[in-house]
Design a protein around this motif. Sequence first.
Motif, PDB file in Angstrom:
ATOM      1  N   PRO A   1       9.997  17.112  -8.814  1.00  0.00           N
ATOM      2  CA  PRO A   1       9.483  16.839  -7.468  1.00  0.00           C
ATOM      3  C   PRO A   1       8.654  15.562  -7.381  1.00  0.00           C
ATOM      4  O   PRO A   1       7.793  15.303  -8.229  1.00  0.00           O
ATOM      5  CB  PRO A   1       8.626  18.075  -7.176  1.00  0.00           C
ATOM      6  N   ASN A   2       8.922  14.773  -6.356  1.00  0.00           N
ATOM      7  CA  ASN A   2       8.221  13.511  -6.126  1.00  0.00           C
ATOM      8  C   ASN A   2       6.984  13.710  -5.266  1.00  0.00           C
ATOM      9  O   ASN A   2       6.895  14.661  -4.474  1.00  0.00           O
ATOM     10  CB  ASN A   2       9.140  12.509  -5.412  1.00  0.00           C
ATOM     11  N   SER A   3       6.061  12.752  -5.375  1.00  0.00           N
ATOM     12  CA  SER A   3       4.953  12.612  -4.438  1.00  0.00           C
ATOM     13  C   SER A   3       4.963  11.190  -3.901  1.00  0.00           C
ATOM     14  O   SER A   3       5.462  10.266  -4.553  1.00  0.00           O
ATOM     15  CB  SER A   3       3.606  12.884  -5.124  1.00  0.00           C
ATOM     16  N   GLY A   4       4.413  11.017  -2.700  1.00  0.00           N
ATOM     17  CA  GLY A   4       4.301   9.693  -2.108  1.00  0.00           C
ATOM     18  C   GLY A   4       2.849   9.378  -1.812  1.00  0.00           C
ATOM     19  O   GLY A   4       2.046  10.288  -1.569  1.00  0.00           O
ATOM     20  N   ILE A   5       2.514   8.109  -1.841  1.00  0.00           N
ATOM     21  CA  ILE A   5       1.136   7.680  -1.589  1.00  0.00           C
ATOM     22  C   ILE A   5       1.134   6.587  -0.542  1.00  0.00           C
ATOM     23  O   ILE A   5       1.909   5.621  -0.619  1.00  0.00           O
ATOM     24  CB  ILE A   5       0.458   7.169  -2.893  1.00  0.00           C
ATOM     25  N   ILE A   6       0.286   6.749   0.461  1.00  0.00           N
ATOM     26  CA  ILE A   6       0.119   5.778   1.537  1.00  0.00           C
ATOM     27  C   ILE A   6      -1.345   5.346   1.547  1.00  0.00           C
ATOM     28  O   ILE A   6      -2.241   6.179   1.711  1.00  0.00           O
ATOM     29  CB  ILE A   6       0.489   6.399   2.897  1.00  0.00           C
ATOM     30  N   VAL A   7      -1.584   4.052   1.350  1.00  0.00           N
ATOM     31  CA  VAL A   7      -2.944   3.515   1.322  1.00  0.00           C
ATOM     32  C   VAL A   7      -3.195   2.791   2.634  1.00  0.00           C
ATOM     33  O   VAL A   7      -2.432   1.890   3.017  1.00  0.00           O
ATOM     34  CB  VAL A   7      -3.146   2.560   0.140  1.00  0.00           C
ATOM     35  N   GLY A   8      -4.266   3.201   3.329  1.00  0.00           N
ATOM     36  CA  GLY A   8      -4.659   2.548   4.565  1.00  0.00           C
ATOM     37  C   GLY A   8      -5.932   1.769   4.399  1.00  0.00           C
ATOM     38  O   GLY A   8      -6.361   1.461   3.278  1.00  0.00           O
TER      39      GLY A   8
ATOM     40  N   GLU B   1       8.093   0.252   7.949  1.00  0.00           N
ATOM     41  CA  GLU B   1       9.407   0.894   8.122  1.00  0.00           C
ATOM     42  C   GLU B   1       9.820   1.660   6.855  1.00  0.00           C
ATOM     43  O   GLU B   1      10.949   1.561   6.388  1.00  0.00           O
ATOM     44  CB  GLU B   1      10.467  -0.134   8.515  1.00  0.00           C
ATOM     45  N   VAL B   2       8.879   2.425   6.342  1.00  0.00           N
ATOM     46  CA  VAL B   2       9.081   3.213   5.128  1.00  0.00           C
ATOM     47  C   VAL B   2       8.916   4.687   5.466  1.00  0.00           C
ATOM     48  O   VAL B   2       8.025   5.060   6.235  1.00  0.00           O
ATOM     49  CB  VAL B   2       8.081   2.797   4.027  1.00  0.00           C
ATOM     50  N   MET B   3       9.781   5.515   4.884  1.00  0.00           N
ATOM     51  CA  MET B   3       9.757   6.956   5.146  1.00  0.00           C
ATOM     52  C   MET B   3       9.609   7.739   3.856  1.00  0.00           C
ATOM     53  O   MET B   3      10.129   7.365   2.806  1.00  0.00           O
ATOM     54  CB  MET B   3      11.038   7.390   5.873  1.00  0.00           C
ATOM     55  N   PHE B   4       8.885   8.864   3.964  1.00  0.00           N
ATOM     56  CA  PHE B   4       8.757   9.857   2.894  1.00  0.00           C
ATOM     57  C   PHE B   4       9.414  11.126   3.427  1.00  0.00           C
ATOM     58  O   PHE B   4       8.925  11.724   4.388  1.00  0.00           O
ATOM     59  CB  PHE B   4       7.284  10.078   2.561  1.00  0.00           C
ATOM     60  N   SER B   5      10.532  11.519   2.833  1.00  0.00           N
ATOM     61  CA  SER B   5      11.392  12.532   3.455  1.00  0.00           C
ATOM     62  C   SER B   5      11.215  13.939   2.935  1.00  0.00           C
ATOM     63  O   SER B   5      11.800  14.871   3.494  1.00  0.00           O
ATOM     64  CB  SER B   5      12.863  12.139   3.253  1.00  0.00           C
ATOM     65  N   GLY B   6      10.426  14.135   1.850  1.00  0.00           N
ATOM     66  CA  GLY B   6      10.469  15.441   1.213  1.00  0.00           C
ATOM     67  C   GLY B   6      11.902  15.760   0.808  1.00  0.00           C
ATOM     68  O   GLY B   6      12.750  14.869   0.617  1.00  0.00           O
ATOM     69  N   ASP B   7      12.224  17.047   0.705  1.00  0.00           N
ATOM     70  CA  ASP B   7      13.532  17.457   0.205  1.00  0.00           C
ATOM     71  C   ASP B   7      14.634  17.435   1.256  1.00  0.00           C
ATOM     72  O   ASP B   7      15.739  17.912   0.999  1.00  0.00           O
ATOM     73  CB  ASP B   7      13.435  18.860  -0.406  1.00  0.00           C
ATOM     74  N   LEU B   8      14.368  16.865   2.413  1.00  0.00           N
ATOM     75  CA  LEU B   8      15.461  16.661   3.372  1.00  0.00           C
ATOM     76  C   LEU B   8      16.475  15.665   2.840  1.00  0.00           C
ATOM     77  O   LEU B   8      17.664  15.734   3.161  1.00  0.00           O
ATOM     78  CB  LEU B   8      14.906  16.181   4.711  1.00  0.00           C
ATOM     79  N   VAL B   9      16.014  14.700   2.043  1.00  0.00           N
ATOM     80  CA  VAL B   9      16.896  13.726   1.402  1.00  0.00           C
ATOM     81  C   VAL B   9      16.645  13.789  -0.098  1.00  0.00           C
ATOM     82  O   VAL B   9      15.489  13.819  -0.540  1.00  0.00           O
ATOM     83  CB  VAL B   9      16.639  12.289   1.904  1.00  0.00           C
TER      84      VAL B   9
ATOM     85  N   GLY C   1       0.794  -1.224   0.000  1.00  0.00           N
ATOM     86  CA  GLY C   1       0.000   0.000   0.000  1.00  0.00           C
ATOM     87  C   GLY C   1       0.823   1.270   0.000  1.00  0.00           C
ATOM     88  O   GLY C   1       0.317   2.339   0.363  1.00  0.00           O
ATOM     89  N   LEU C   2       2.066   1.212  -0.452  1.00  0.00           N
ATOM     90  CA  LEU C   2       2.973   2.367  -0.430  1.00  0.00           C
ATOM     91  C   LEU C   2       3.575   2.555  -1.825  1.00  0.00           C
ATOM     92  O   LEU C   2       4.122   1.605  -2.401  1.00  0.00           O
ATOM     93  CB  LEU C   2       4.080   2.161   0.597  1.00  0.00           C
ATOM     94  N   TYR C   3       3.515   3.802  -2.330  1.00  0.00           N
ATOM     95  CA  TYR C   3       3.916   4.061  -3.707  1.00  0.00           C
ATOM     96  C   TYR C   3       4.701   5.370  -3.798  1.00  0.00           C
ATOM     97  O   TYR C   3       4.517   6.289  -2.994  1.00  0.00           O
ATOM     98  CB  TYR C   3       2.677   4.150  -4.610  1.00  0.00           C
ATOM     99  N   ALA C   4       5.542   5.410  -4.823  1.00  0.00           N
ATOM    100  CA  ALA C   4       6.335   6.608  -5.100  1.00  0.00           C
ATOM    101  C   ALA C   4       6.044   7.080  -6.515  1.00  0.00           C
ATOM    102  O   ALA C   4       6.139   6.305  -7.475  1.00  0.00           O
ATOM    103  CB  ALA C   4       7.823   6.305  -4.956  1.00  0.00           C
ATOM    104  N   TYR C   5       5.688   8.339  -6.627  1.00  0.00           N
ATOM    105  CA  TYR C   5       5.473   8.992  -7.919  1.00  0.00           C
ATOM    106  C   TYR C   5       6.707   9.845  -8.183  1.00  0.00           C
ATOM    107  O   TYR C   5       6.939  10.847  -7.507  1.00  0.00           O
ATOM    108  CB  TYR C   5       4.205   9.853  -7.839  1.00  0.00           C
TER     109      TYR C   5
END
Length: 317
Positions: free
Chosen positions: A35-42, A177-185, A25-29
């Motif tokens: 710029p990236n976007s992240g998707i979290i499906v609950g 154990e997945v992280m979406f960091s924005g532009d920090l990384v 349920g976790l995706y990376a655009y």
Amino acid sequence: MAEPAFASTGDLAEKTVTFAKIGAGLYAYTAEGDPNSGIIVGDDGCMVVDAQATPAMAKDVIARVAEVTDKPIRYVVLSHYHAVRVLGTSAYEAQGIVASDATYRLIAERGQEDWDSEFGRFPRLFRDATSIPGLTWPTLTFEGAMSVFLGRREVKLLHLGAGHTAGDIVAFVPDAEVMFSGDLVEYRSACYCGDAHLREWPFTLEAIRDFDPKALVPGRGDALTGAATVREAIAMTRDFVNTLYGTAELAVARGRSLKETYAAVREAMDPKFASFAIYEHCLPFNVSRAYDEASGIDHPVIWTAERDREMWGKLQG
């Protein structure tokens, strides 16, 4: 004075979008350094991390989400305030727009100026700019940490410290154990440091590393799977920031001008980072901010078209 010819104004080639699954349920655009976007499906809904620059561009993210789930997008999380991240938020019609308290304050202080400046510097990233209804304002804010539950799935939102801006947050999904960091990384993409807190950024990266994520979606660059690849990206980002600030700090201590500092930074950074996405675009802003911070200016300047021209004149003169 002529308008500054930033490298990004000539960057008109469209990038190939990748929509990658990085966990249950976790995706990376991602889009080749855009710029990236992240998707979290609950269980009962979805969260999007970073919205894209315009509602028209956000619709592509929405379409990709619809390919993998029929659950509604309930929340949009803004990792920070920059226009390329937030101005597409209205397209999602989310029940909550979440950001840090510091990000809310930065939108109030400089959101319009940032929008105007970013649009002038990098027009390709604002496809169908007329679809933007105005500034994006968070509806839920927090100071240090908060949890959002998508049914049983918890998403921890954390302000671990300043870095790319004063208000950056990360989204961590504990069950995967997945992280979406924005532009920090970033991954093989230059860090934009025009609004950065460069001395603090490496400590914030250490806090991210302490989570030992098994996968991470950076602000720009490919999605990262495997703890070793994540650690590589964190180390690479830290090296970028430290090389930039350390070189500028030494130049300022020696009484060098901004133009001389720019040359010194190029000499130190080009061999390692010149191949990174948006490197040439970021460099003038990065050196200017590093020079200011090393000179004792703790609060980043507000970038406007006039300020862009002033900085460019100093570098060229």
